[in-house]
Design a protein around this motif. Structure first.
Motif, short mmCIF file in Angstrom:
data_model
loop_
_atom_site.label_atom_id
_atom_site.label_comp_id
_atom_site.label_asym_id
_atom_site.label_seq_id
_atom_site.Cartn_x
_atom_site.Cartn_y
_atom_site.Cartn_z
N CYS A 155 79.90 15.46 31.86
CA CYS A 155 78.84 14.52 31.37
C CYS A 155 78.89 14.42 29.76
O CYS A 155 78.78 13.23 29.26
CB CYS A 155 77.76 14.75 31.94
SG CYS A 155 77.77 14.58 33.74
N CYS A 156 79.41 15.69 29.21
CA CYS A 156 79.26 15.65 27.74
C CYS A 156 80.20 14.77 26.95
O CYS A 156 80.07 14.24 25.98
CB CYS A 156 79.62 16.93 27.22
SG CYS A 156 78.22 18.15 27.72
N ARG A 157 81.15 14.27 27.59
CA ARG A 157 82.30 13.39 27.44
C ARG A 157 81.72 12.02 27.21
O ARG A 157 82.23 11.40 26.41
CB ARG A 157 83.49 13.37 28.33
CG ARG A 157 84.13 14.62 28.24
CD ARG A 157 85.31 14.53 29.28
NE ARG A 157 86.16 15.74 29.35
CZ ARG A 157 87.01 16.10 30.29
NH1 ARG A 157 87.18 15.21 31.13
NH2 ARG A 157 87.70 17.16 30.20
N LYS A 158 80.57 11.71 27.89
CA LYS A 158 79.76 10.36 27.73
C LYS A 158 78.78 10.42 26.51
O LYS A 158 78.35 9.03 26.39
CB LYS A 158 79.20 10.03 29.14
CG LYS A 158 80.17 9.68 30.36
CD LYS A 158 79.48 9.61 31.62
CE LYS A 158 80.38 9.33 32.78
NZ LYS A 158 81.41 7.97 32.53
N ALA A 159 78.92 11.42 25.79
CA ALA A 159 77.86 11.28 24.59
C ALA A 159 78.49 10.43 23.80
O ALA A 159 79.42 10.38 23.47
CB ALA A 159 77.52 12.72 24.19
N LEU A 160 77.44 9.57 23.13
CA LEU A 160 77.77 8.63 22.24
C LEU A 160 77.69 9.40 20.68
O LEU A 160 78.29 8.54 19.64
CB LEU A 160 77.04 7.28 22.28
CG LEU A 160 76.69 6.81 23.49
CD1 LEU A 160 75.69 5.64 23.35
CD2 LEU A 160 77.86 6.21 23.95
N THR A 161 76.93 10.40 20.59
CA THR A 161 76.84 10.83 19.31
C THR A 161 77.67 12.51 19.24
O THR A 161 77.58 13.06 20.29
CB THR A 161 75.70 11.01 18.71
OG1 THR A 161 74.78 11.79 19.64
CG2 THR A 161 74.99 9.53 18.55
N GLY A 162 78.02 12.68 18.10
CA GLY A 162 78.65 14.08 18.14
C GLY A 162 77.92 15.20 18.02
O GLY A 162 77.84 16.10 18.88
N LYS A 163 76.67 14.90 17.68
CA LYS A 163 75.61 15.77 17.75
C LYS A 163 75.28 16.38 19.24
O LYS A 163 75.01 17.46 19.71
CB LYS A 163 74.44 15.37 17.01
CG LYS A 163 73.14 16.51 17.07
CD LYS A 163 71.98 15.96 16.29
CE LYS A 163 70.81 16.92 16.12
NZ LYS A 163 69.68 16.33 15.29
N CYS A 164 74.67 15.04 20.13
CA CYS A 164 74.61 15.33 21.58
C CYS A 164 75.60 16.02 22.38
O CYS A 164 75.55 16.60 23.27
CB CYS A 164 74.06 14.11 21.90
SG CYS A 164 72.31 13.50 21.35
N ARG A 165 76.90 15.50 21.88
CA ARG A 165 78.33 16.08 22.46
C ARG A 165 78.20 17.62 22.25
O ARG A 165 78.55 18.27 23.11
CB ARG A 165 79.46 15.34 22.12
CG ARG A 165 80.53 15.59 23.01
CD ARG A 165 81.96 14.92 22.19
NE ARG A 165 81.70 13.52 22.11
CZ ARG A 165 81.40 12.78 21.11
NH1 ARG A 165 81.70 13.34 20.07
NH2 ARG A 165 81.47 11.42 21.26
#
Length: 592
Positions: free
Chosen positions: A52-62
């Motif tokens: 699910c990390c691939r769906k993160a919109l920001t680099g920080k949250c990824r």
């Protein structure tokens, strides 16, 4: 600490704090002690959520997501939940909504059917609908939530709405909303608050307390972030269907799932038993197969012997791993990486990688810099366009002139095949199952060509062979299990043994009983089979007798134009059932 054994301590904590999770402080403490004691590090905390990390919109949250669900979870889980999961900024611009919903779907996957609820009774007896949380816990939560709303304030994700006394204002609808938010019917566009905008506007216009409502707010503003049922089919949860009990009131379940009650223990996964039983009187409809968890504390498991895809160190890349006999995921091999690129729409609008969106009436997603959309033709609100609208992809006509595509799938007509992305050179007229794939094949000396039909899901440019070349040998291996059934309805362990007994192949798979062994039938998948037994062996229900000769009812609009009125449907068995017509079919069936 007064308990003596580690198991006793663990059982006590599970009873008080729930299942192990690195997001809960007490479990974080236990896991850290385990790491120090064993002098090792956890390989993957949760491989399913890691994707699910691939769906993160920001680099920080990824990055935080990656650390949380991999070996560095202890240093990042709190920051990840605070900055990327809760609280959400608003429904208009939810913070990392695609990633949030992906994680929720891992925790609560869609399951078929709902029954046994004591409070949300209108959600019972729905055997063919999908729900995420049809259980006693959600039922009690809905009851508690509704009781809380009776105090005069509706509290939803980032919404605080003053209302009149809901006992006197659309109480049944408020109850249905509370139940829908907890039982969670599945739909095509998961959002933090999934009820339809139209239902929101209707009930708030009737029940909102304008006296306590801030002046800057109104009903339209409160409901505008919600999806509309006009956006696309099944884009939100329509409350109207849950205002009354389900029409499917029967004495016994007609759509059954042997694994619904989860009869297996935590180390196994329940699977439908499709193997032929030597002793039918002792045959269970399910089998508990040893399984591998998708991480050290993952609740998602995969059966032993299967392969699973997991993110690599760089989450834009993947690896394929094997669930071994030790119930561990190992023997991983790298897969080709997919570039993380955004998609550029018209007028310079940008969509992020893995983000789904609507383009007019079509559902689209951005993947590796390419936009992939459904091919529904949008209807304009005028009489002429509605009359010419068929409801089929690309608005193809509902006539039946089957073509066999290169991927081994039969399409009802040329237009639908072209709409699926094939070109003229990749199509052949006629039903795939009626074409002999060995007619022009030379397997070579000491080999024989045997039809083996399949539908390929990969690239359309890659050959999809519909046959196998089998070596002629006087000896066969009993350890090679690939069951086949001959024309005398006798089952063999593999094709080699069948041929060495001088038999003729009828179909691949286990032999089926109590079915017709001869005569063409049309399956609900639009494919023609040589017999009813062959259709069952391909795990397809039978629509009607004879070769396929119509498109079927693929949409609600198509029912008026379909040619199903020319089809003679088989008798419904048992007669007491309430039959359903599958999409693409003409004839109703009883689910079993």
């Amino acid at each position: 600490m007064s308990l003596k054994t580690e198991n006793d301590k663990t059982d006590m904590v599970i009873g008080k704090c729930g299942q192990p999770s690195p997001m809960v402080s007490i479990w974080k403490c236990f896991l850290k002690l385990w790491i120090e004691k064993n002098k090792t590090s956890l390989s993957i905390i949760d491989g399913a959520k890691l994707q699910c990390c691939r769906k993160a919109l920001t680099g920080k949250c990824r990055d935080l997501c990656k650390k949380t669900f991999s070996s560095l979870w202890g240093d990042s889980s709190k920051a990840f939940h605070t900055e990327c999961l809760t609280p959400m900024q608003s429904l208009v611009d939810p913070m990392e909504s695609p990633m949030q919903m992906c994680i929720k779907q891992v925790d609560e996957p869609c399951k078929l059917g709902c029954d046994g609820l004591q409070f949300c009774t209108n959600f019972n007896n729905r055997p063919v609908e999908l729900f995420r949380s049809c259980n006693a816990k959600a039922d009690n939560a809905a009851k508690y939530e509704l009781r809380h709303w009776q105090k005069g304030v509706i509290i939803l994700p980032q919404m605080r709405i003053p209302v009149k006394d809901i006992k006197k204002c659309k109480y049944d609808m408020w109850k249905a909303i509370a139940c829908a938010l907890q039982v969670k019917p599945c739909h095509g566009r998961p959002t933090p608050l999934s009820i339809c905008r139209e239902d929101c506007i209707y009930i708030l216009s009737k029940c909102i307390n304008y006296r306590d409502l801030p002046r800057a707010k109104n009903v339209s503003m409160l409901c505008s972030p919600l999806p509309s049922r006009l956006d696309s089919y099944n884009s939100c949860v329509s409350i109207s269907k849950y205002l009354k009990p389900s029409p499917h009131h029967v004495k016994q379940e007609e759509v059954t799932n042997p694994c619904k009650s989860n009869p297996c223990n935590d180390s196994h996964i329940c699977m439908v038993n499709r193997r032929k039983c030597k002793h039918p009187e002792n045959c269970r409809p399910y089998v508990c197969k040893p399984a591998c968890p998708m991480g050290e504390v993952s609740l998602l498991k995969v059966p032993r012997g299967s392969y699973v895809r997991l993110p690599s160190n760089d989450i834009s890349c993947s690896k394929v791993c094997h669930c071994s006999h030790k119930n561990k995921i190992d023997h991983c091999q790298p897969l080709p990486c997919v570039k993380t690129e955004n998609c550029v729409l018209q007028l310079g609008h940008i969509k992020m990688q893995n983000v789904a969106f609507m383009s007019q009436c079509n559902f689209c997603t951005c993947y590796a810099g390419k936009i992939i959309c459904t091919k529904r033709q949008c209807v304009r609100p005028n009489e002429k366009s509605i009359q010419s609208y068929t409801g089929l992809p690309c608005n193809c006509k509902p006539h039946h002139a089957p073509v066999c595509a290169r991927n081994g799938k039969t399409y009802p007509n040329r237009c639908l095949a072209l709409c699926a992305g094939f070109n003229e050179g990749q199509l052949a007229y006629g039903n795939c199952s009626l074409v002999n794939p060995c007619a022009k094949v030379n397997c070579g000396a000491n080999y024989r060509c045997i039809p083996r039909r399949q539908v390929c899901l990969g690239s359309q440019d890659v050959p999809c062979e519909q046959y196998v070349c089998v070596f002629r040998t006087p000896t066969c291996s009993n350890h090679y299990h690939q069951p086949v059934c001959d024309t005398l309805t006798e089952e063999f362990t593999n094709l080699c043994m069948l041929h060495n007994h001088g038999r003729v192949l009828a179909y691949w798979g286990h032999c089926w009983e109590n079915c017709r062994t001869k005569g063409f039938v049309c399956g609900h998948n639009g494919e023609t089979y040589n017999s009813e037994c062959e259709a069952f062996a391909h795990r397809t229900t039978v629509d009607y007798l004879g070769i396929c000769r119509t498109v079927g009812q693929l949409s609600l609009q198509d029912q008026q134009n379909s040619q199903c009125f020319n089809i003679e449907c088989p008798e419904i068995r048992p007669k007491s059932c309430q039959p359903l017509t599958p999409p693409g079919g003409c004839c109703p069936i009883c689910g079993q």
